[in-house]
Design a protein around this motif. Structure first.
Motif, PDB file in Angstrom:
ATOM      1  N   SER A  32      61.050  11.376  70.132  1.00  0.00           N
ATOM      2  CA  SER A  32      62.236  11.551  69.283  1.00  0.00           C
ATOM      3  C   SER A  32      61.860  12.399  68.081  1.00  0.00           C
ATOM      4  O   SER A  32      60.792  12.225  67.489  1.00  0.00           O
ATOM      5  CB  SER A  32      62.742  10.183  68.817  1.00  0.00           C
ATOM      6  N   SER A  57      63.537  13.499  64.390  1.00  0.00           N
ATOM      7  CA  SER A  57      64.638  13.125  63.491  1.00  0.00           C
ATOM      8  C   SER A  57      64.534  13.901  62.183  1.00  0.00           C
ATOM      9  O   SER A  57      63.458  14.387  61.798  1.00  0.00           O
ATOM     10  CB  SER A  57      64.615  11.619  63.208  1.00  0.00           C
ATOM     11  N   ARG A  76      68.339  16.693  79.244  1.00  0.00           N
ATOM     12  CA  ARG A  76      69.468  15.956  79.803  1.00  0.00           C
ATOM     13  C   ARG A  76      70.452  15.659  78.669  1.00  0.00           C
ATOM     14  O   ARG A  76      70.208  16.027  77.515  1.00  0.00           O
ATOM     15  CB  ARG A  76      68.987  14.665  80.463  1.00  0.00           C
ATOM     16  N   GLU A  77      71.533  14.977  79.004  1.00  0.00           N
ATOM     17  CA  GLU A  77      72.525  14.635  77.985  1.00  0.00           C
ATOM     18  C   GLU A  77      71.879  13.799  76.892  1.00  0.00           C
ATOM     19  O   GLU A  77      71.209  12.809  77.161  1.00  0.00           O
ATOM     20  CB  GLU A  77      73.688  13.867  78.616  1.00  0.00           C
ATOM     21  N   GLY A  78      72.036  14.233  75.660  1.00  0.00           N
ATOM     22  CA  GLY A  78      71.444  13.531  74.529  1.00  0.00           C
ATOM     23  C   GLY A  78      70.083  14.062  74.132  1.00  0.00           C
ATOM     24  O   GLY A  78      69.552  13.690  73.075  1.00  0.00           O
ATOM     25  N   ASP A  79      69.498  14.914  74.981  1.00  0.00           N
ATOM     26  CA  ASP A  79      68.200  15.488  74.647  1.00  0.00           C
ATOM     27  C   ASP A  79      68.359  16.689  73.715  1.00  0.00           C
ATOM     28  O   ASP A  79      69.434  17.297  73.619  1.00  0.00           O
ATOM     29  CB  ASP A  79      67.478  15.957  75.920  1.00  0.00           C
ATOM     30  N   CYS A  80      67.265  17.020  73.043  1.00  0.00           N
ATOM     31  CA  CYS A  80      67.239  18.235  72.232  1.00  0.00           C
ATOM     32  C   CYS A  80      67.291  19.457  73.146  1.00  0.00           C
ATOM     33  O   CYS A  80      66.628  19.492  74.182  1.00  0.00           O
ATOM     34  CB  CYS A  80      65.954  18.308  71.410  1.00  0.00           C
ATOM     35  N   THR A  82      69.831  22.987  69.362  1.00  0.00           N
ATOM     36  CA  THR A  82      70.107  21.745  68.645  1.00  0.00           C
ATOM     37  C   THR A  82      69.734  21.868  67.170  1.00  0.00           C
ATOM     38  O   THR A  82      68.629  22.286  66.822  1.00  0.00           O
ATOM     39  CB  THR A  82      69.328  20.568  69.262  1.00  0.00           C
ATOM     40  N   GLN A 136      70.180  12.459  61.594  1.00  0.00           N
ATOM     41  CA  GLN A 136      70.404  12.606  63.041  1.00  0.00           C
ATOM     42  C   GLN A 136      69.066  12.800  63.760  1.00  0.00           C
ATOM     43  O   GLN A 136      68.074  13.238  63.185  1.00  0.00           O
ATOM     44  CB  GLN A 136      71.318  13.801  63.310  1.00  0.00           C
ATOM     45  N   CYS A 146      67.300  13.521  68.040  1.00  0.00           N
ATOM     46  CA  CYS A 146      67.487  13.785  69.458  1.00  0.00           C
ATOM     47  C   CYS A 146      66.152  13.543  70.151  1.00  0.00           C
ATOM     48  O   CYS A 146      65.117  13.358  69.502  1.00  0.00           O
ATOM     49  CB  CYS A 146      67.998  15.212  69.710  1.00  0.00           C
ATOM     50  N   THR A 147      66.167  13.511  71.454  1.00  0.00           N
ATOM     51  CA  THR A 147      64.953  13.209  72.214  1.00  0.00           C
ATOM     52  C   THR A 147      64.535  14.399  73.083  1.00  0.00           C
ATOM     53  O   THR A 147      65.356  15.243  73.438  1.00  0.00           O
ATOM     54  CB  THR A 147      65.160  11.980  73.111  1.00  0.00           C
TER      55      THR A 147
END
Length: 275
Positions: A64, A66, A91-95, A100, A106, A108-109
């Motif tokens: 992650s 941040s 994938r969805e939610g990834d950096c 990004t 905030q 992201c992963t």
């Protein structure tokens, strides 16, 4: 170790010399990056150390990044300096690299796959950076593992001549030449009732597990039942996986007893001990 005092490219040469005149040189290069407020760390259940992975196979960890500052990060860039540690497709939610941007608070992963192509320990540096938020990096660790492989200390054991009524003993070692544990299916003589040969002791039985670099042993006994004729057999050890078989050729000859005797000058002098 590199500890940059400011940003920019750095180069150096590592030289190793020996007293006998040999030497080797390795060119070193790195980039100093301006530190920022970004935080890069493994998510819960993931680790910077990927542990061991079989050569050609992959292990995956998730990280992650941040932004705890009050300023938006701007588009984030990510880099691993070794190809064995590769960034996976987001994938969805990834950096998403170069897209990004993280606002204050905030995160992201990103997922990293470790796929070793050589045996032994490997290290890499994973870096996240942006023009507005500076850079952050962590060290990734992993180890390439060879699959388990059964090897033997000798492919043939010759007991030579043994006097009828006497016996000779030999030890054969079966080693795991790989890194992953090897489970044995067992060890045996072939044919099963091989004339003159027997197994006295063995820790190479079915279900025995040999760790990487370790071994088990079989103690063989040859006691000839007749004189003059060569006796042969095989000692076979097998792992539970295909291709994990080793066979040792055994040979011995029975000799006619005679009047000569051989003995140590003193009790215990027939034991050479450890050499």
């Amino acid at each position: 170790q590199l500890v940059p005092s400011d940003s920019g490219e750095r180069t150096a040469t590592l030289e190793v010399r020996s007293d006998v005149g040999g030497e080797a040189r390795v060119a070193l290069s790195a980039s100093g990056l301006a530190a920022g407020a970004l935080i890069l760390a493994p998510v819960a259940g993931s680790f910077e150390d990927f542990g061991g992975a079989r050569i050609g196979a992959s292990g995956e960890e998730t990280f992650s990044i941040s932004n705890p500052s009050d300023v938006a990060s701007g588009p984030l860039r990510f880099r691993s300096n070794r190809p064995e540690f590769a960034l996976l497709e987001p994938r969805e939610g990834d950096c998403v690299p170069d897209q990004t941007s993280l606002v204050s608070g905030q995160s992201c992963t990103l997922r990293v796959a470790f796929t070793p192509d050589q045996r032994g320990p490997l290290e890499a540096t994973l870096t996240g950076a942006s023009d507005a938020a500076g850079a952050v990096s962590i060290t990734l660790l992993g180890r390439g593992l060879l699959p388990s492989a059964l090897s033997v200390s000798a492919l043939a054991v010759d007991f030579a001549g043994v006097v009828l009524g006497s016996s000779a003993r030999r030890n054969v070692l079966f080693e795991n030449a790989g890194d992953e544990p090897l489970t044995l299916a067992g060890s045996r003589l072939a044919p099963e009732n091989a004339e003159g040969f027997s197994i006295l002791n063995s820790d190479c039985g079915a279900g025995s597990q040999i760790e990487g670099g370790a071994h088990c042993s079989v103690q063989l006994d040859f006691r000839p039942s007749r004189v003059g004729e060569e006796m042969t057999a095989e000692l076979i050890a097998e792992g539970v996986e295909p291709g994990q078989t080793q066979a040792v050729a055994l040979r011995g000859v029975g000799l006619e007893p005679g009047p000569l005797t051989v003995s140590a000058l003193a009790v215990g002098e027939d034991d050479f001990g450890d050499i």
